[in-house]
Design a protein around this motif. Structure first.
Motif, short mmCIF file in Angstrom:
data_model
loop_
_atom_site.label_atom_id
_atom_site.label_comp_id
_atom_site.label_asym_id
_atom_site.label_seq_id
_atom_site.Cartn_x
_atom_site.Cartn_y
_atom_site.Cartn_z
N ARG A 39 0.83 -1.21 0.00
CA ARG A 39 0.00 0.00 0.00
C ARG A 39 0.86 1.25 0.00
N ARG A 53 -6.78 -7.52 -0.61
CA ARG A 53 -7.17 -6.33 0.14
C ARG A 53 -6.91 -5.06 -0.66
N ARG A 55 -9.62 -4.54 -3.17
CA ARG A 55 -10.82 -3.96 -2.55
C ARG A 55 -10.64 -2.47 -2.29
N CYS A 56 -9.40 -2.06 -2.02
CA CYS A 56 -9.11 -0.64 -1.79
C CYS A 56 -9.07 0.16 -3.09
N GLU A 70 -10.01 1.87 6.62
CA GLU A 70 -8.92 1.05 6.09
C GLU A 70 -9.13 0.74 4.62
N GLN A 71 -10.39 0.54 4.23
CA GLN A 71 -10.67 0.18 2.84
C GLN A 71 -10.56 1.37 1.90
N TYR A 72 -11.06 2.53 2.31
CA TYR A 72 -11.17 3.64 1.37
C TYR A 72 -10.13 4.75 1.52
N PRO A 81 -6.80 4.61 1.55
CA PRO A 81 -5.64 4.57 0.64
C PRO A 81 -5.86 5.29 -0.68
#
Length: 232
Positions: free
Chosen positions: A23, A59, A62-63, A158-160, A162
């Protein structure tokens, strides 16, 4: 069912380590849009096995940071203005909610920590250290996210988040980032005064200012290299 032989804590740490490393490399431009991510190279670079790498890539997909074509390749995604536009109000709303929940339980030490992080943020912007500015900004907002104690808020962020970090890097590399310092100060003052409504509104405004940042590709890493950065 037989008892698993791999320690759960170790596996979780490896998965999180792989996710964080990838990330951050995408956000800071070390891994550039369109670059193919080869599993073998990633294992060598990060120093983990196949499973944590695959979990991290799922992951990241998904981000919205990677694109996977099953059976073909996984590549770093381009900075998608539509995806950023869709994620921004969600992230802003989650931070506003975190602040609203946190204010009643914030003590003097936490407020002082927020002020310290904002001072570090301002200093980093002044000297042009974008990495340090992002780290200080993360630490500042994390105070309220942690104090809020809402796991759903944390999972959504955490998902959005980044996606927005790629835009923040552009904003914090310019004079526009200094506007966030003043917004932070006002938000912290409202927290200290026990005013959750005003603090939440200012948190929301802070994250919505990213709409003013250029929607260009994220800046390249200082090294300027294309491809993976090998561990020393």
């Amino acid at each position: 069912m037989p008892v698993p032989t791999t320690p759960l804590a170790a596996r979780v740490l490896l998965r999180d380590h792989a996710f964080t490393a990838l990330r951050d490399a995408i956000v800071d431009g070390t891994l550039r849009p369109g670059e193919q991510l080869r599993e073998g190279e990633l294992r060598e670079w990060i120093g983990v096995s196949r499973t944590p790498i695959r979990e991290a890539l799922m992951r990241l997909e998904r981000c919205g940071l990677v694109v996977t074509r099953p059976g073909h390749s996984t590549t770093v995604s381009a900075l998608d203005a539509t995806a950023v536009r869709d994620a921004q109000p969600v992230v802003a709303a989650m931070h506003a909610l975190a602040v609203r929940l946190a204010v009643p339980v914030l003590d003097a030490d936490r407020v002082a920590a927020m002020r310290t992080h904002n001072e570090a943020f301002a200093a980093a912007l002044e000297r042009g250290d974008t990495d340090a500015a992002l780290a200080a900004d993360d630490a500042l907002h994390e105070v309220c996210v942690t104090a809020a104690g809402n796991t759903v808020v944390g999972e959504v962020l955490e998902q959005y988040s980044p996606l927005l970090r790629r835009v923040e890097r552009t904003r914090f590399s310019s004079a526009a980032g200094l506007e966030s310092v003043a917004l932070h100060r006002r938000m912290i003052d409202a927290c200290a005064a026990g005013d959750p409504a005003t603090a939440a509104d200012l948190a929301h405004t802070t994250w919505m200012t990213l709409a003013d940042a250029p929607s260009a590709q994220p800046a390249a890493a200082v090294s300027g290299g294309h491809g993976l950065v090998r561990a020393p």
